[in-house]
Design an enzyme around this catalytic site. Structure first.
Site, short mmCIF file in Angstrom:
data_model
loop_
_atom_site.label_atom_id
_atom_site.label_comp_id
_atom_site.label_asym_id
_atom_site.label_seq_id
_atom_site.Cartn_x
_atom_site.Cartn_y
_atom_site.Cartn_z
N SER A 535 0.78 -1.35 0.00
CA SER A 535 -0.19 -0.08 0.17
C SER A 535 0.85 1.30 0.02
O SER A 535 0.43 2.36 0.31
CB SER A 535 -1.01 0.16 1.28
OG SER A 535 -0.21 -0.06 2.34
N LYS A 578 -6.70 3.58 8.68
CA LYS A 578 -6.03 4.73 8.17
C LYS A 578 -6.59 6.02 8.22
O LYS A 578 -6.10 6.94 8.38
CB LYS A 578 -5.61 4.25 6.60
CG LYS A 578 -4.80 3.02 6.54
CD LYS A 578 -4.50 2.57 4.98
CE LYS A 578 -3.63 1.34 4.98
NZ LYS A 578 -3.23 0.92 3.88
#
Length: 637
Positions: A535, A578
């Site tokens: 990511s 996140k």
């Protein structure tokens, strides 16, 4: 010999008595086996080893709750109330349990299911099992399979072995006394595998709905119906569960708690239970909301609340010590106040008329002492009578005692009022020590070559910086060196990012030979923390392009996503964590892959977490380039 035969008869009679109580519910094939074993028992010598084996076998067969089912409580509102009492949040889990109850109410009966609760440590997976059992009015049994390496723990031993016993499931049924308990199988992702077989494969028969109606234990050697048992499994990492076993389960992921949820849990659950456990009254302590928030942000950032509970217990232990010390220091003062001279006590505690009377008594006493100093004795008994008249009457004594009691009461109230302890941000470190975590944000405006990324961690989510700098420049010296304890996946992401960044710079600025002639060093700080995951590609490309163009990225920007060699953006995981991490670092603009739009919209993010965030969903890196560098182009669009 007669005594041995009597012993055999007593044993057989005991087993027959057990059977009679439950004869109509015992399956026919089990009854047949029991009758055969009873006949065999009566023919055996009581001193033989075979007698003990048969007797133990019959003991287990007749002790099981064949056909005895507890009545399920299908009251959905009651179940909702119980689940809300025990746990804050966890809407997905609660809804799934309420669905199970609703289906059971429509059918009039409930079938066993296999639910797997997955999530980080400390989010309440095990305690949820207890709450479900309480909501359904089912018996509860828990056993942990972490490190289990012996198949016999599940399937039982053969009766030919010395010390043979049934497996955990048969032991469970005997303990709870019903055939439809709630069984919590803890730590199923940590199953071991030793020389005694593969327990994960043995669990298939236990958990497979097609097989557990005829579960066969090696010790009992008769089929047992487990189809009505509700199995709840817990796991930290679903990927560690073998696929055939995972296929039988319904996985419910528990991502963890955001800061607001932790504050509610700490205030409504943890603090209350800890205060009661320490024997402290609510009016003696006040822990402010700011202190709880500081405790969560600076000491307990992990996804669960187990560490938060430990820190709250630490605070209340120190408070209990302070209260005891104050009380013990105050006790000598109170004792001294009670052991003072009567005259002094009366001066403090009685009114003006009393003071005048004491002064008169003192004056008379002084005259008496003066006479005794000259060896004088009373000439007549009249002086004795006068002295007796000066002794306070009982009414006066009551007045003085009442005044003295009031003084003690006032002192006690003053001590109680002074004992209230305030825990605030100013003195929080006195109770729990120095902060463990510090601000993740290092730069107000990230310099050239530095970009903020978003990462999922065991703590629930964090922000991290990716830094790129130029080490050496010269014709044909283009190369890349990476550091920061990166795993293989992130090392490959860095190589892909380097290639894609060269292609993008060639497209945007064909005359710039930066990548061809520069040796670059890419670093991800916090080198003590292993980092591996697909990511960070977007962030790495942006960091390299920022250095190549000597242009910093937009202020308050963070991004996440993996990139292919053609510049396509791939989806990532941990959107909730996140987003929370970005919010904690006061980020205003977030870039997510387009494929994660549904996760962001459907995720259980509180509205106050999303409030004020400018979230962009992209599917090609050119969109990220415009958002990060092309402010003018973005404004035009």
């Amino acid at each position: 010999m007669c005594s041995l035969s009597c012993f055999c008869s007593l044993a057989a009679a005991k087993f027959r008595e057990r059977i009679e109580l439950n004869k109509d519910k015992i399956p026919a094939h089990v009854l047949q086996v029991i009758e055969e074993e009873l006949t065999k028992l009566q023919l055996l010598e009581a001193s033989s080893s075979e007698f003990n084996v048969t007797r133990n076998y019959l003991d287990w067969l007749t002790a099981l709750p064949w056909g005895n089912y507890s009545d399920d409580n299908f009251d959905v509102l009651r179940a909702q109330k119980i689940l809300d009492e025990d746990h804050y949040g966890l809407t997905d889990v609660k809804e799934r349990i309420l669905e199970f109850i609703a289906v059971g109410k429509h059918r009039g009966t409930s079938q066993g299911k296999i639910i797997c609760l997955s999530g980080p440590p400390g989010v309440g997976k095990t305690s949820i099992g207890r709450s479900i059992a309480r909501a359904l009015d089912r018996k509860f049994f828990r056993f942990s399979v972490g490190g289990l390496a012996d198949v016999a723990e599940i399937k039982g031993h053969r009766r030919t072995y010395i010390g043979a016993m049934p497996g955990k499931m048969v032991q469970c049924l005997k303990n709870v006394g019903t055939a439809n308990p709630l069984v919590l199988i803890d730590e199923i992702d940590k199953l071991g595998r030793g020389h005694a077989g593969d327990p994960a494969s043995a669990l298939l028969e236990l958990l497979d709905p097609e097989q557990n109606a005829n579960f066969l234990d090696h010790y009992l050697d008769v089929p047992i119906d487990l189809s009505k048992v509700l199995f709840v499994c817990t796991a930290n990492v679903v990927e560690m569960i073998p696929n055939p076993l995972l296929d039988r389960m319904e996985v419910i992921a528990i991502a963890g708690y955001i800061t607001d949820e932790k504050v509610h849990i700490a205030r409504d659950y943890l603090e209350k239970s800890t205060r009661e456990a320490c024997g402290i009254k609510p009016e003696q302590v006040e822990v402010t909301d700011a202190a709880l928030l500081g405790l969560i942000e600076n000491y307990c950032r992990e996804a669960g609340v187990r560490n938060l509970q430990k820190q709250i217990e630490k605070i209340y232990r120190k408070i209990a010590l302070q209260l005891v010390r104050r009380r013990e220091l105050a006790e000598p003062v109170q004792a001294a106040a009670q052991v003072v001279e009567p005259g002094e006590s009366n001066v403090e505690c009685i009114d003006e008329s009393g003071k005048q009377e004491i002064e008169n008594n003192a004056h008379t006493g002084a005259q008496s002492d003066e006479r005794s100093g000259h060896d004088q004795v009373p000439d007549t008994p009249n002086e004795v009578d006068v002295a007796a008249e000066q002794v306070p009457q009982p009414a006066d004594q009551l007045t003085e005692t009442k005044g003295h009691t009031d003084c003690e009461k006032n002192q006690s109230e003053a001590i109680d009022n002074s004992e209230k302890i305030l825990v605030d941000t100013s003195n929080l470190s006195d109770f729990v020590g120095k902060p463990v975590f510090h601000a993740e944000r290092i730069y107000d405006q990230t310099p050239v070559g530095v970009v903020m990324g978003l990462a999922w961690t065991a703590m629930g989510g964090s922000t991290l910086y990716i830094e790129t700098t130029q080490v050496e420049q010269g014709d044909g010296k283009g190369a890349l060196h990476v550091t920061g304890q990166l795993g293989d996946v992130m090392k490959e992401s860095a190589q892909i990012a380097h290639t894609v960044a060269r292609a993008i710079l060639l497209e945007k600025d064909p005359d710039n030979p930066f990548f061809a002639n520069s040796k670059l060093h890419l670093h991800v700080p916090a080198g003590a923390t292993p980092k591996d995951g697909p990511s960070a590609g977007c962030t790495m490309i942006t960091s390299m392009l920022s250095l190549a163009m000597k242009k910093p990225v937009k202020r308050d920007l963070a991004m996440t996503g993996e990139v292919t060699l053609t510049g396509r953006i791939l989806p990532i995981g941990g959107v909730k964590e996140k987003t929370i991490a970005a919010r904690r670092s006061e980020i205003k603009t977030i870039i997510f892959p387009s494929a994660n739009r549904r996760d962001y919209d459907d995720d259980e993010l509180a509205s106050n977490v999303k409030e004020g965030l400018d979230v962009h969903f992209v599917d090609d890196y050119s969109q990220i380039f415009n958002l990060a560098f092309g402010e003018d182009e973005a404004a035009k669009k």
